[in-house]
Scaffold this motif. Structure first.
Motif, PDB file in Angstrom:
ATOM      1  N   GLN A   1       0.820  -1.213   0.000  1.00  0.00           N
ATOM      2  CA  GLN A   1       0.000   0.000   0.000  1.00  0.00           C
ATOM      3  C   GLN A   1       0.853   1.262   0.000  1.00  0.00           C
ATOM      4  O   GLN A   1       0.552   2.213  -0.732  1.00  0.00           O
ATOM      5  CB  GLN A   1      -0.925   0.001   1.212  1.00  0.00           C
ATOM      6  CG  GLN A   1      -1.993  -1.051   1.136  1.00  0.00           C
ATOM      7  CD  GLN A   1      -2.824  -1.129   2.393  1.00  0.00           C
ATOM      8  OE1 GLN A   1      -2.522  -0.503   3.403  1.00  0.00           O
ATOM      9  NE2 GLN A   1      -3.883  -1.906   2.340  1.00  0.00           N
ATOM     10  N   VAL A   2       1.896   1.313   0.804  1.00  0.00           N
ATOM     11  CA  VAL A   2       2.691   2.545   0.909  1.00  0.00           C
ATOM     12  C   VAL A   2       3.469   2.831  -0.382  1.00  0.00           C
ATOM     13  O   VAL A   2       3.359   3.932  -0.919  1.00  0.00           O
ATOM     14  CB  VAL A   2       3.603   2.493   2.152  1.00  0.00           C
ATOM     15  CG1 VAL A   2       4.560   3.658   2.154  1.00  0.00           C
ATOM     16  CG2 VAL A   2       2.771   2.481   3.413  1.00  0.00           C
TER      17      VAL A   2
ATOM     18  N   VAL B   1       2.911   5.973  -3.065  1.00  0.00           N
ATOM     19  CA  VAL B   1       3.990   6.833  -3.579  1.00  0.00           C
ATOM     20  C   VAL B   1       3.965   6.841  -5.108  1.00  0.00           C
ATOM     21  O   VAL B   1       4.027   7.903  -5.734  1.00  0.00           O
ATOM     22  CB  VAL B   1       5.359   6.354  -3.032  1.00  0.00           C
ATOM     23  CG1 VAL B   1       6.497   7.076  -3.726  1.00  0.00           C
ATOM     24  CG2 VAL B   1       5.434   6.570  -1.531  1.00  0.00           C
ATOM     25  N   LEU B   2       3.847   5.674  -5.706  1.00  0.00           N
ATOM     26  CA  LEU B   2       3.774   5.603  -7.169  1.00  0.00           C
ATOM     27  C   LEU B   2       2.522   6.277  -7.703  1.00  0.00           C
ATOM     28  O   LEU B   2       2.546   6.929  -8.749  1.00  0.00           O
ATOM     29  CB  LEU B   2       3.832   4.150  -7.628  1.00  0.00           C
ATOM     30  CG  LEU B   2       5.160   3.448  -7.447  1.00  0.00           C
ATOM     31  CD1 LEU B   2       5.060   1.983  -7.838  1.00  0.00           C
ATOM     32  CD2 LEU B   2       6.240   4.132  -8.262  1.00  0.00           C
ATOM     33  N   LEU B   3       1.418   6.128  -6.988  1.00  0.00           N
ATOM     34  CA  LEU B   3       0.173   6.781  -7.404  1.00  0.00           C
ATOM     35  C   LEU B   3       0.312   8.297  -7.342  1.00  0.00           C
ATOM     36  O   LEU B   3      -0.209   9.008  -8.212  1.00  0.00           O
ATOM     37  CB  LEU B   3      -0.974   6.320  -6.508  1.00  0.00           C
ATOM     38  CG  LEU B   3      -2.352   6.813  -6.899  1.00  0.00           C
ATOM     39  CD1 LEU B   3      -2.809   6.135  -8.173  1.00  0.00           C
ATOM     40  CD2 LEU B   3      -3.334   6.561  -5.783  1.00  0.00           C
ATOM     41  N   THR B   4       1.007   8.806  -6.322  1.00  0.00           N
ATOM     42  CA  THR B   4       1.221  10.249  -6.226  1.00  0.00           C
ATOM     43  C   THR B   4       2.045  10.757  -7.401  1.00  0.00           C
ATOM     44  O   THR B   4       1.743  11.797  -7.980  1.00  0.00           O
ATOM     45  CB  THR B   4       1.910  10.592  -4.895  1.00  0.00           C
ATOM     46  OG1 THR B   4       1.115  10.087  -3.820  1.00  0.00           O
ATOM     47  CG2 THR B   4       2.084  12.081  -4.732  1.00  0.00           C
ATOM     48  N   VAL B   5       3.076   9.998  -7.762  1.00  0.00           N
ATOM     49  CA  VAL B   5       3.901  10.396  -8.915  1.00  0.00           C
ATOM     50  C   VAL B   5       3.064  10.341 -10.193  1.00  0.00           C
ATOM     51  O   VAL B   5       3.106  11.269 -11.017  1.00  0.00           O
ATOM     52  CB  VAL B   5       5.149   9.491  -9.020  1.00  0.00           C
ATOM     53  CG1 VAL B   5       5.900   9.756 -10.306  1.00  0.00           C
ATOM     54  CG2 VAL B   5       6.061   9.709  -7.825  1.00  0.00           C
ATOM     55  N   ALA B   6       2.284   9.284 -10.360  1.00  0.00           N
ATOM     56  CA  ALA B   6       1.452   9.167 -11.563  1.00  0.00           C
ATOM     57  C   ALA B   6       0.425  10.290 -11.630  1.00  0.00           C
ATOM     58  O   ALA B   6       0.200  10.869 -12.714  1.00  0.00           O
ATOM     59  CB  ALA B   6       0.751   7.805 -11.577  1.00  0.00           C
TER      60      ALA B   6
ATOM     61  N   ALA C   1       2.520   6.169   8.716  1.00  0.00           N
ATOM     62  CA  ALA C   1       2.107   6.509  10.075  1.00  0.00           C
ATOM     63  C   ALA C   1       0.647   6.134  10.308  1.00  0.00           C
ATOM     64  O   ALA C   1       0.292   5.588  11.368  1.00  0.00           O
ATOM     65  CB  ALA C   1       2.328   7.996  10.329  1.00  0.00           C
ATOM     66  N   PHE C   2      -0.196   6.391   9.327  1.00  0.00           N
ATOM     67  CA  PHE C   2      -1.616   6.047   9.456  1.00  0.00           C
ATOM     68  C   PHE C   2      -1.800   4.537   9.570  1.00  0.00           C
ATOM     69  O   PHE C   2      -2.554   4.055  10.425  1.00  0.00           O
ATOM     70  CB  PHE C   2      -2.392   6.596   8.258  1.00  0.00           C
ATOM     71  CG  PHE C   2      -3.834   6.219   8.263  1.00  0.00           C
ATOM     72  CD1 PHE C   2      -4.725   6.824   9.137  1.00  0.00           C
ATOM     73  CD2 PHE C   2      -4.306   5.242   7.404  1.00  0.00           C
ATOM     74  CE1 PHE C   2      -6.056   6.459   9.144  1.00  0.00           C
ATOM     75  CE2 PHE C   2      -5.628   4.874   7.403  1.00  0.00           C
ATOM     76  CZ  PHE C   2      -6.511   5.476   8.278  1.00  0.00           C
TER      77      PHE C   2
ATOM     78  N   ASN D   1       3.593  11.825   1.256  1.00  0.00           N
ATOM     79  CA  ASN D   1       2.377  11.010   1.288  1.00  0.00           C
ATOM     80  C   ASN D   1       2.681   9.599   1.762  1.00  0.00           C
ATOM     81  O   ASN D   1       1.915   9.011   2.523  1.00  0.00           O
ATOM     82  CB  ASN D   1       1.732  10.973  -0.096  1.00  0.00           C
ATOM     83  CG  ASN D   1       0.980  12.238  -0.427  1.00  0.00           C
ATOM     84  OD1 ASN D   1       0.755  13.079   0.429  1.00  0.00           O
ATOM     85  ND2 ASN D   1       0.617  12.382  -1.682  1.00  0.00           N
ATOM     86  N   GLY D   2       3.810   9.038   1.327  1.00  0.00           N
ATOM     87  CA  GLY D   2       4.194   7.701   1.774  1.00  0.00           C
ATOM     88  C   GLY D   2       4.473   7.657   3.262  1.00  0.00           C
ATOM     89  O   GLY D   2       4.075   6.721   3.950  1.00  0.00           O
TER      90      GLY D   2
END
Length: 164
Positions: free
Chosen positions: A97-98, A102-107, A146-147, A140-141
């Motif tokens: 998930q983490v 991170v990859l989703l944020t970059v995409a 932490a979440f 975000n990662g």
């Protein structure tokens, strides 16, 4: 379920505009609407994530003063794409998930940059990648880690103390 989605949408937008700026580290802030959209996509599927991502992005566009619809389109598309993953790959483990977030944020950042290039956005991809997209992806990662640790600690506490 619809009330919880509505509360999540407005709460995420309100938190992004009020609380998140105080969490800035060297000018980098986490993208809370993207995190909410990704987590919702993993739990509720592509349709709900697309709808909530669109609403979150539209509210973020209206609050940010940029081009209306760019964040809405990118969050809706990334939420839909992330919502398609649970049936195809194993996404329940935090080690998936983490890095996935991170990859989703970059995409999402690259997709937003591509959409802004249609409107002649005056920024170089290298600068935007180094100063905005990658630092925000790492933040975000970190926030997602932490979440997930907090959620896992709550589950462990509940197993240890069943009356909680």
């Amino acid at each position: 379920m619809r009330l919880s989605l509505l509360l999540m949408t407005f709460g995420g937008t309100l938190a992004q505009s009020s609380v998140v700026p105080s969490l800035a580290v060297v000018g980098v802030t986490p993208d809370l609407p993207l995190i909410l959209t990704a987590l919702l996509a993993l739990r509720r599927g592509p349709e709900a994530a697309c709808l909530v991502g669109f609403a979150l992005g539209l509210l973020q566009d209206a609050a940010g003063g940029g081009l209306i619809g760019v964040q809405a389109a990118t969050l809706a598309l990334t939420g839909f794409a992330m919502g398609l993953l649970p049936g195809r790959i194993w996404v329940d483990h935090p080690l998936v998930q983490v890095p996935g977030l991170v990859l989703l944020t970059v995409a999402e950042g690259l997709l937003r940059f591509g959409l802004l290039q249609l409107f002649h956005f005056p920024a170089a991809l290298g600068d935007l990648l180094m100063h905005v997209i990658l630092p925000q992806a790492l933040y975000n990662g970190f926030l997602a880690s932490a979440f997930l640790l907090a959620v896992e600690a709550a589950h462990a506490l509940r197993r240890w103390q069943p009356w909680i």
